[in-house]
Design a protein around this motif. Structure first.
Motif, PDB file in Angstrom:
ATOM      1  N   TRP A   1       3.342   3.937  -3.942  1.00  0.00           N
ATOM      2  CA  TRP A   1       3.798   3.561  -5.273  1.00  0.00           C
ATOM      3  C   TRP A   1       2.798   2.632  -5.956  1.00  0.00           C
ATOM      4  O   TRP A   1       2.448   2.818  -7.118  1.00  0.00           O
ATOM      5  CB  TRP A   1       5.169   2.898  -5.146  1.00  0.00           C
ATOM      6  CG  TRP A   1       5.851   2.583  -6.418  1.00  0.00           C
ATOM      7  CD1 TRP A   1       6.332   3.465  -7.329  1.00  0.00           C
ATOM      8  CD2 TRP A   1       6.168   1.284  -6.917  1.00  0.00           C
ATOM      9  NE1 TRP A   1       6.936   2.803  -8.364  1.00  0.00           N
ATOM     10  CE2 TRP A   1       6.855   1.462  -8.132  1.00  0.00           C
ATOM     11  CE3 TRP A   1       5.955  -0.004  -6.445  1.00  0.00           C
ATOM     12  CZ2 TRP A   1       7.308   0.391  -8.892  1.00  0.00           C
ATOM     13  CZ3 TRP A   1       6.416  -1.069  -7.191  1.00  0.00           C
ATOM     14  CH2 TRP A   1       7.074  -0.862  -8.395  1.00  0.00           C
ATOM     15  N   ILE A   2       2.283   1.650  -5.222  1.00  0.00           N
ATOM     16  CA  ILE A   2       1.325   0.697  -5.777  1.00  0.00           C
ATOM     17  C   ILE A   2      -0.017   1.377  -6.040  1.00  0.00           C
ATOM     18  O   ILE A   2      -0.608   1.205  -7.098  1.00  0.00           O
ATOM     19  CB  ILE A   2       1.159  -0.516  -4.842  1.00  0.00           C
ATOM     20  CG1 ILE A   2       2.456  -1.339  -4.860  1.00  0.00           C
ATOM     21  CG2 ILE A   2      -0.027  -1.369  -5.243  1.00  0.00           C
ATOM     22  CD1 ILE A   2       2.530  -2.391  -3.773  1.00  0.00           C
ATOM     23  N   ALA A   3      -0.498   2.159  -5.088  1.00  0.00           N
ATOM     24  CA  ALA A   3      -1.804   2.817  -5.216  1.00  0.00           C
ATOM     25  C   ALA A   3      -1.834   3.814  -6.368  1.00  0.00           C
ATOM     26  O   ALA A   3      -2.868   4.004  -7.006  1.00  0.00           O
ATOM     27  CB  ALA A   3      -2.174   3.520  -3.912  1.00  0.00           C
ATOM     28  N   SER A   4      -0.696   4.426  -6.660  1.00  0.00           N
ATOM     29  CA  SER A   4      -0.668   5.441  -7.714  1.00  0.00           C
ATOM     30  C   SER A   4      -0.270   4.873  -9.075  1.00  0.00           C
ATOM     31  O   SER A   4      -0.065   5.627 -10.021  1.00  0.00           O
ATOM     32  CB  SER A   4       0.305   6.558  -7.328  1.00  0.00           C
ATOM     33  OG  SER A   4       1.629   6.050  -7.326  1.00  0.00           O
ATOM     34  N   GLY A   5      -0.123   3.575  -9.154  1.00  0.00           N
ATOM     35  CA  GLY A   5       0.240   2.966 -10.431  1.00  0.00           C
ATOM     36  C   GLY A   5       1.714   3.131 -10.776  1.00  0.00           C
ATOM     37  O   GLY A   5       2.078   3.211 -11.940  1.00  0.00           O
TER      38      GLY A   5
END
Length: 72
Positions: free
Chosen positions: A14-18
């Protein structure tokens, strides 16, 4: 322990994909949350389960679950 690992992977994705998750991850996260809520209603006040539910609500907040289930 498995729940921690799964939630960590979803958070990393979730964080890595924005702020996005793959449909499969969303469905698995939703199903896990529903299962935990149903099985551990008495533990909702427990810090871990309360935190888990708050994090999942934030991640899945604006998701249209019907579309995601159809895509998955």
């Amino acid at each position: 322990m498995l729940l921690d690992a799964y939630l960590r992977n979803c958070l990393e994705e979730w964080i890595a994909s924005g702020g996005l998750l793959f449909a499969r991850s969303i469905v698995l996260l939703d199903v896990s949350t529903r299962s935990i809520t149903r099985l551990f209603q008495l533990l909702d006040s427990c810090y871990f389960f309360g935190q888990f539910r708050r994090i999942v609500r934030r991640i899945l907040g604006g998701v249209e679950m019907g579309k995601v289930y159809w895509q998955a």
